[in-house]
Design an enzyme around this catalytic site. Sequence first.
Site, short mmCIF file in Angstrom:
data_model
loop_
_atom_site.label_atom_id
_atom_site.label_comp_id
_atom_site.label_asym_id
_atom_site.label_seq_id
_atom_site.Cartn_x
_atom_site.Cartn_y
_atom_site.Cartn_z
N ASP A 36 0.40 8.86 -1.03
CA ASP A 36 -0.04 8.37 0.27
C ASP A 36 1.08 7.86 1.17
O ASP A 36 0.94 7.87 2.39
CB ASP A 36 -1.06 7.22 0.08
N HIS A 65 0.81 3.59 -9.27
CA HIS A 65 -0.18 4.60 -9.64
C HIS A 65 -0.79 4.26 -10.99
O HIS A 65 -0.11 3.72 -11.86
CB HIS A 65 0.43 6.00 -9.69
N MET A 91 0.83 -1.21 0.00
CA MET A 91 0.00 0.00 0.00
C MET A 91 0.87 1.27 0.00
O MET A 91 1.86 1.35 0.71
CB MET A 91 -0.93 -0.01 1.20
N GLY A 92 0.43 2.24 -0.81
CA GLY A 92 1.20 3.47 -0.93
C GLY A 92 2.19 3.43 -2.08
O GLY A 92 2.99 4.36 -2.24
C1 LIG Z 1 -4.05 9.07 -3.77
C2 LIG Z 1 -4.19 7.78 -4.43
O1 LIG Z 1 -5.28 7.30 -4.60
S1 LIG Z 1 -2.79 7.04 -5.03
C3 LIG Z 1 -3.16 5.33 -5.09
C4 LIG Z 1 -3.23 4.75 -3.71
N1 LIG Z 1 -3.39 3.30 -3.76
C5 LIG Z 1 -2.40 2.46 -3.34
O2 LIG Z 1 -1.33 2.87 -2.91
C6 LIG Z 1 -2.74 1.00 -3.39
C7 LIG Z 1 -1.58 0.18 -3.96
N2 LIG Z 1 -1.45 0.41 -5.38
C8 LIG Z 1 -2.26 -0.22 -6.29
O3 LIG Z 1 -3.11 -1.05 -5.94
C9 LIG Z 1 -2.11 0.14 -7.75
O4 LIG Z 1 -0.79 0.54 -8.02
C10 LIG Z 1 -3.09 1.24 -8.16
C11 LIG Z 1 -4.52 0.88 -7.77
C12 LIG Z 1 -2.75 2.57 -7.52
C13 LIG Z 1 -3.01 1.41 -9.66
O5 LIG Z 1 -3.51 0.25 -10.24
P1 LIG Z 1 -3.29 -0.12 -11.77
O6 LIG Z 1 -3.17 1.09 -12.60
O7 LIG Z 1 -4.40 -1.04 -12.11
O8 LIG Z 1 -1.90 -0.79 -11.78
P2 LIG Z 1 -1.66 -2.29 -12.07
O9 LIG Z 1 -2.41 -3.09 -11.04
O10 LIG Z 1 -1.99 -2.53 -13.51
O11 LIG Z 1 -0.13 -2.44 -11.83
C14 LIG Z 1 0.79 -2.96 -12.77
C15 LIG Z 1 1.59 -4.08 -12.13
O12 LIG Z 1 2.26 -3.58 -10.97
C16 LIG Z 1 1.84 -4.31 -9.83
N3 LIG Z 1 1.60 -3.36 -8.75
C17 LIG Z 1 1.02 -2.14 -8.87
N4 LIG Z 1 0.96 -1.56 -7.67
C18 LIG Z 1 1.50 -2.42 -6.80
C19 LIG Z 1 1.72 -2.39 -5.42
N5 LIG Z 1 1.35 -1.33 -4.71
N6 LIG Z 1 2.30 -3.45 -4.83
C20 LIG Z 1 2.68 -4.51 -5.55
N7 LIG Z 1 2.50 -4.62 -6.87
C21 LIG Z 1 1.92 -3.57 -7.48
C22 LIG Z 1 0.53 -4.94 -10.21
O13 LIG Z 1 0.27 -6.12 -9.46
C23 LIG Z 1 0.76 -5.25 -11.66
O14 LIG Z 1 1.58 -6.39 -11.77
P3 LIG Z 1 1.31 -7.51 -12.88
O15 LIG Z 1 1.47 -6.78 -14.17
O16 LIG Z 1 2.33 -8.53 -12.59
O17 LIG Z 1 -0.10 -7.96 -12.64
O1 LIG Z 2 -5.34 9.78 -9.72
C1 LIG Z 2 -5.57 8.73 -9.13
O2 LIG Z 2 -5.95 7.68 -9.72
C2 LIG Z 2 -5.41 8.60 -7.67
C3 LIG Z 2 -4.69 9.75 -7.05
O3 LIG Z 2 -3.49 9.81 -7.03
C4 LIG Z 2 -5.49 10.83 -6.50
O4 LIG Z 2 -6.72 10.83 -6.62
O5 LIG Z 2 -4.89 11.74 -5.89
#
Ligand SMILES: CC(=O)SCCNC(=O)CCNC(=O)[C@H](O)C(C)(C)COP(=O)(O)OP(=O)(O)OC[C@H]1O[C@@H](n2cnc3c(N)ncnc32)[C@H](O)[C@@H]1OP(=O)(O)O
Ligand SMILES: O=C([O-])CC(=O)C(=O)O
Length: 375
Positions: free
Chosen positions: A312, A261, A257-258
């Site tokens: 985050d 993107h 987590m964190g």
């Molecule tokens: C302010 C905000 O909202 S910022 C986002 C906050 N959210 C998080 O920190 C949660 C953790 N992060 C995630 O779940 C994702 O990176 C997201 C939701 C932010 C973006 O998701 P997506 O754009 O769908 O990225 P996606 O899942 O396609 O990632 C590509 C690859 O990296 C991996 N990956 C991406 N983020 C992470 C992570 N945090 N930890 C481990 N692996 C990760 C995925 O598993 C994927 O691997 P694969 O190709 O082997 O399946």
């Molecule tokens: O843009 C996104 O998908 C998530 C993000 O970083 C935000 O909302 O600040």
Amino acid sequence: MAEAKVLSGAGLRGQIAGQTALCTVGKTGAGLTYRGYDVRDLAADCDFEEVAYLLFYGELPNTQQLADYKSGLRTMRELPQALKEVLERIPAGAHPMDVMRTGSSVLGTLEPELSFDQQREVAERLMAAFPAIMCYWYRFTHDGVRIDCISDEDTLGGHFLALLHGKKPSDLHVKVMNVSLILYAEHEFNASTFTARVCASTLSDLYSCVTGAIGSLRGPLHGGANEAAMDMIQQWKSPEEAREAILGMLERKDKIMGFGHAIYSESDPRNEVIKVWAKKLADEVGDTVLYPVSVAVDETMWEQKKLFPNADFYHASAYHFMGIPTKLFTPIFVCSRVTGWASHVFEQRSNNRIIRPSAEYIGPEQRKVAPIGQR
Ligand SMILES: CC(=O)SCCNC(=O)CCNC(=O)[C@H](O)C(C)(C)COP(=O)(O)OP(=O)(O)OC[C@H]1O[C@@H](n2cnc3c(N)ncnc32)[C@H](O)[C@@H]1OP(=O)(O)O
Ligand SMILES: O=C([O-])CC(=O)C(=O)O
């Protein structure tokens, strides 16, 4: 009927779903801009109220405009008695994001948006009231006190800290809150903002748009990641332990987590800013564990997966060093992002068409309903 195209990627990634003049995310040469201003410059030089004004009115305020704006917002901080009574009935074990969602919704029943002409006033009322909604509930249910929802703090960030801790915050902490609220204010078509725009496109009221957006922000893949990151890093007592644990989690394909993107591919420009302030706060409190653990996680994630901290990750330790309980991390995001959500609602309303995409049907072929005795 217009011809519908089937999208190849899940999650609508890379699809342009509308226009905005508010923000660019991940554009070459400028990581994140609000109405043309680099977020790093805004975070360095502005109070959050200046950024709220920029988003709502289109330009940065001058000295007099800012002073008037802040004093106007200060008059909107008190909560109606009926809302306080509702907050007192929400259990201490409730998720604070549910409290924010309820607070927004209840305020919408007490002070409804009767006409779109009131939209800015409603947005500012929500912005001014959210810190009190969060802190009134938190302090009542956790400390048994009914706090005064008014403070003489000039900024919203200072006001929040004063309500939470019951004392005047330091200049450093007020500065960090301003930085944090600015970094979180706006981010184009993220999940919660898109929720708000979809709701706005039905010509619903602003409280409904914001209440729905809070629900979307709550999830750990979006705003909830700052709390999840805190829970994670707090388990580890040293950088070595953190590194070992991260390697194990990656092996098991756990999400860290964190990190990562949906739009940025190399770094999140907000991270470099909040990381510097997290380090300053670590030095202030004499931390020798949490910040080094965070850096170890950061380095291991880059080395192993080329994944970078998003906005985050270092917010978690920064908030923790200011004595903010982990469960209030995501509600602070609400206090900030309400400006982005509301600005998008205004934009959607100014050139509206109901948002209604199509689905590719993948269910059974058309069939006949058998009488119930024959199924
Ligand atoms: C302010 C905000 O909202 S910022 C986002 C906050 N959210 C998080 O920190 C949660 C953790 N992060 C995630 O779940 C994702 O990176 C997201 C939701 C932010 C973006 O998701 P997506 O754009 O769908 O990225 P996606 O899942 O396609 O990632 C590509 C690859 O990296 C991996 N990956 C991406 N983020 C992470 C992570 N945090 N930890 C481990 N692996 C990760 C995925 O598993 C994927 O691997 P694969 O190709 O082997 O399946
Ligand atoms: O843009 C996104 O998908 C998530 C993000 O970083 C935000 O909302 O600040």
